[in-house]
Design a protein around this motif. Sequence first.
Motif, PDB file in Angstrom:
ATOM      1  N   GLN A  87      44.635 -61.440 -47.633  1.00 58.50           N
ATOM      2  CA  GLN A  87      44.031 -60.727 -46.371  1.00 58.50           C
ATOM      3  C   GLN A  87      42.514 -60.379 -46.459  1.00 58.50           C
ATOM      4  O   GLN A  87      42.241 -60.280 -47.641  1.00 58.50           O
ATOM      5  CB  GLN A  87      44.938 -59.408 -46.525  1.00 58.50           C
ATOM      6  CG  GLN A  87      46.385 -59.653 -46.007  1.00 58.50           C
ATOM      7  CD  GLN A  87      46.544 -60.217 -44.645  1.00 58.50           C
ATOM      8  OE1 GLN A  87      45.850 -59.788 -43.784  1.00 58.50           O
ATOM      9  NE2 GLN A  87      47.520 -61.200 -44.786  1.00 58.50           N
ATOM     10  N   PRO A  88      41.839 -60.619 -45.522  1.00 61.90           N
ATOM     11  CA  PRO A  88      40.494 -60.381 -45.497  1.00 61.90           C
ATOM     12  C   PRO A  88      39.920 -58.954 -46.017  1.00 61.90           C
ATOM     13  O   PRO A  88      41.082 -58.228 -45.425  1.00 61.90           O
ATOM     14  CB  PRO A  88      40.105 -60.563 -44.168  1.00 61.90           C
ATOM     15  CG  PRO A  88      41.192 -60.743 -43.328  1.00 61.90           C
ATOM     16  CD  PRO A  88      42.310 -61.087 -44.168  1.00 61.90           C
ATOM     17  N   SER A  89      38.999 -58.641 -46.269  1.00 60.30           N
ATOM     18  CA  SER A  89      38.657 -57.328 -46.724  1.00 60.30           C
ATOM     19  C   SER A  89      38.023 -56.536 -45.419  1.00 60.30           C
ATOM     20  O   SER A  89      37.455 -55.413 -45.612  1.00 60.30           O
ATOM     21  CB  SER A  89      37.747 -57.253 -47.970  1.00 60.30           C
ATOM     22  OG  SER A  89      36.660 -58.218 -47.787  1.00 60.30           O
ATOM     23  N   ALA A  90      37.593 -57.280 -44.351  1.00 61.05           N
ATOM     24  CA  ALA A  90      36.980 -56.768 -43.321  1.00 61.05           C
ATOM     25  C   ALA A  90      37.721 -57.382 -41.973  1.00 61.05           C
ATOM     26  O   ALA A  90      38.375 -58.420 -42.131  1.00 61.05           O
ATOM     27  CB  ALA A  90      35.310 -57.357 -43.116  1.00 61.05           C
ATOM     28  N   PRO A  91      37.453 -56.527 -41.046  1.00 62.72           N
ATOM     29  CA  PRO A  91      38.267 -56.907 -39.573  1.00 62.72           C
ATOM     30  C   PRO A  91      37.660 -58.333 -39.345  1.00 62.72           C
ATOM     31  O   PRO A  91      36.521 -58.733 -39.413  1.00 62.72           O
ATOM     32  CB  PRO A  91      37.681 -56.183 -38.733  1.00 62.72           C
ATOM     33  CG  PRO A  91      37.150 -54.718 -39.444  1.00 62.72           C
ATOM     34  CD  PRO A  91      36.844 -55.381 -40.788  1.00 62.72           C
ATOM     35  N   VAL A  92      38.808 -59.083 -38.912  1.00 69.00           N
ATOM     36  CA  VAL A  92      38.428 -60.520 -38.274  1.00 69.00           C
ATOM     37  C   VAL A  92      37.768 -60.392 -37.033  1.00 69.00           C
ATOM     38  O   VAL A  92      38.225 -59.767 -35.990  1.00 69.00           O
ATOM     39  CB  VAL A  92      39.679 -61.398 -38.299  1.00 69.00           C
ATOM     40  CG1 VAL A  92      39.209 -62.851 -37.842  1.00 69.00           C
ATOM     41  CG2 VAL A  92      40.223 -61.192 -39.755  1.00 69.00           C
ATOM     42  N   LEU A  93      36.704 -61.161 -36.833  1.00 68.24           N
ATOM     43  CA  LEU A  93      35.937 -61.157 -35.570  1.00 68.24           C
ATOM     44  C   LEU A  93      36.406 -62.408 -34.837  1.00 68.24           C
ATOM     45  O   LEU A  93      36.687 -63.347 -35.273  1.00 68.24           O
ATOM     46  CB  LEU A  93      34.343 -61.170 -35.826  1.00 68.24           C
ATOM     47  CG  LEU A  93      34.047 -59.974 -36.798  1.00 68.24           C
ATOM     48  CD1 LEU A  93      32.303 -60.224 -37.147  1.00 68.24           C
ATOM     49  CD2 LEU A  93      33.898 -58.678 -36.096  1.00 68.24           C
ATOM     50  N   ARG A  94      36.099 -62.387 -33.305  1.00 70.86           N
ATOM     51  CA  ARG A  94      35.668 -63.443 -32.471  1.00 70.86           C
ATOM     52  C   ARG A  94      34.536 -64.065 -32.899  1.00 70.86           C
ATOM     53  O   ARG A  94      33.785 -63.449 -33.279  1.00 70.86           O
ATOM     54  CB  ARG A  94      36.103 -62.910 -31.156  1.00 70.86           C
ATOM     55  CG  ARG A  94      37.328 -62.702 -30.620  1.00 70.86           C
ATOM     56  CD  ARG A  94      37.389 -62.249 -29.134  1.00 70.86           C
ATOM     57  NE  ARG A  94      38.621 -61.664 -28.683  1.00 70.86           N
ATOM     58  CZ  ARG A  94      39.685 -62.164 -28.328  1.00 70.86           C
ATOM     59  NH1 ARG A  94      39.821 -63.501 -28.498  1.00 70.86           N
ATOM     60  NH2 ARG A  94      40.788 -61.516 -28.167  1.00 70.86           N
ATOM     61  N   LEU A  95      34.580 -65.499 -32.715  1.00 72.63           N
ATOM     62  CA  LEU A  95      33.364 -66.225 -33.105  1.00 72.63           C
ATOM     63  C   LEU A  95      32.280 -65.953 -32.472  1.00 72.63           C
ATOM     64  O   LEU A  95      30.982 -65.511 -32.952  1.00 72.63           O
ATOM     65  CB  LEU A  95      33.664 -67.661 -32.928  1.00 72.63           C
ATOM     66  CG  LEU A  95      32.417 -68.701 -33.430  1.00 72.63           C
ATOM     67  CD1 LEU A  95      32.274 -68.561 -34.841  1.00 72.63           C
ATOM     68  CD2 LEU A  95      32.855 -69.980 -32.934  1.00 72.63           C
ATOM     69  N   LYS A  96      32.352 -65.557 -31.052  1.00 71.04           N
ATOM     70  CA  LYS A  96      31.110 -65.028 -30.027  1.00 71.04           C
ATOM     71  C   LYS A  96      30.569 -63.615 -30.818  1.00 71.04           C
ATOM     72  O   LYS A  96      29.440 -63.403 -30.870  1.00 71.04           O
ATOM     73  CB  LYS A  96      31.639 -65.091 -28.730  1.00 71.04           C
ATOM     74  CG  LYS A  96      32.676 -64.012 -28.309  1.00 71.04           C
ATOM     75  CD  LYS A  96      33.115 -63.853 -26.930  1.00 71.04           C
ATOM     76  CE  LYS A  96      34.138 -63.042 -26.779  1.00 71.04           C
ATOM     77  NZ  LYS A  96      34.473 -63.014 -25.333  1.00 71.04           N
TER      78      LYS A  96
END
Length: 253
Positions: A19-28
């Motif tokens: 699991q990523p350690s930071a919130p997943v962003l939209r590419l934009k």
Amino acid sequence: IEAARKTQLAKADVGIVEQPSAPVLRLKDAVDAFLTSCATSKTIKDSTLKRYGSASKSVVRLLGDLYVDKINIETVERFKVRRLSEPKMAPHKQRKARKKKFIKGSTIKPATVNRELALLRSVLNYCKKIGCIERNVVSEVKFAREEKYESKIITREEEKRYLMAARQPLQDVATLILETGSRPSEIYKARVEDLDFANNVFFVRKGKSDSARRSIPLSSRAREVFFRRCSGREKGFVFIGDVNESGEQKPIT
């Protein structure tokens, strides 16, 4: 360490992802964050930042709504194929005058697509660095094959015809480029302090890359142009452009 690495690789092979350690962003959003980070960096040149901004437009247009952890190799390959098949935009002046939007029969060049892929790779590296993703899939994608162009070496006759037709200061600029092998920007920004007439040397203090810093021997032709341009001055640009309100000189462009 070896055992831990083997376990990590085995997990990835069967689709187990940490699991990523930071919130997943939209590419934009990731592109915006990356460009903001670049803008505040002292090591990234304005020209590089401008190139990133230009390359990001198509990336955001086609992939911007995807979350960065959903971008896989297939996604990147589809983006590459689609961009290579898209028609090439007409020059800005023609679009502004509403003459035509695209150039008939012309598609986006591989070099342009490769710059966009490089931008996407840099953005995903940024996401990996901040903990949004564990893997940068663009690093595993083969870039488009670019056409190789043969260098054209001009003849003495072509050089003579060009210089006879060129107005000043372009004539002197072109002469110095030919005689020193310098980039145009290096001649534009040449300063009187960079010239050592006693030893016939032109010192390039700053250029496109770190290796651009060098000393260039002056031919008699180059010396004559520099000497004439710098006569009676001890400092300042060889080719002076605008002067702002505070009296500060700007080089020609």
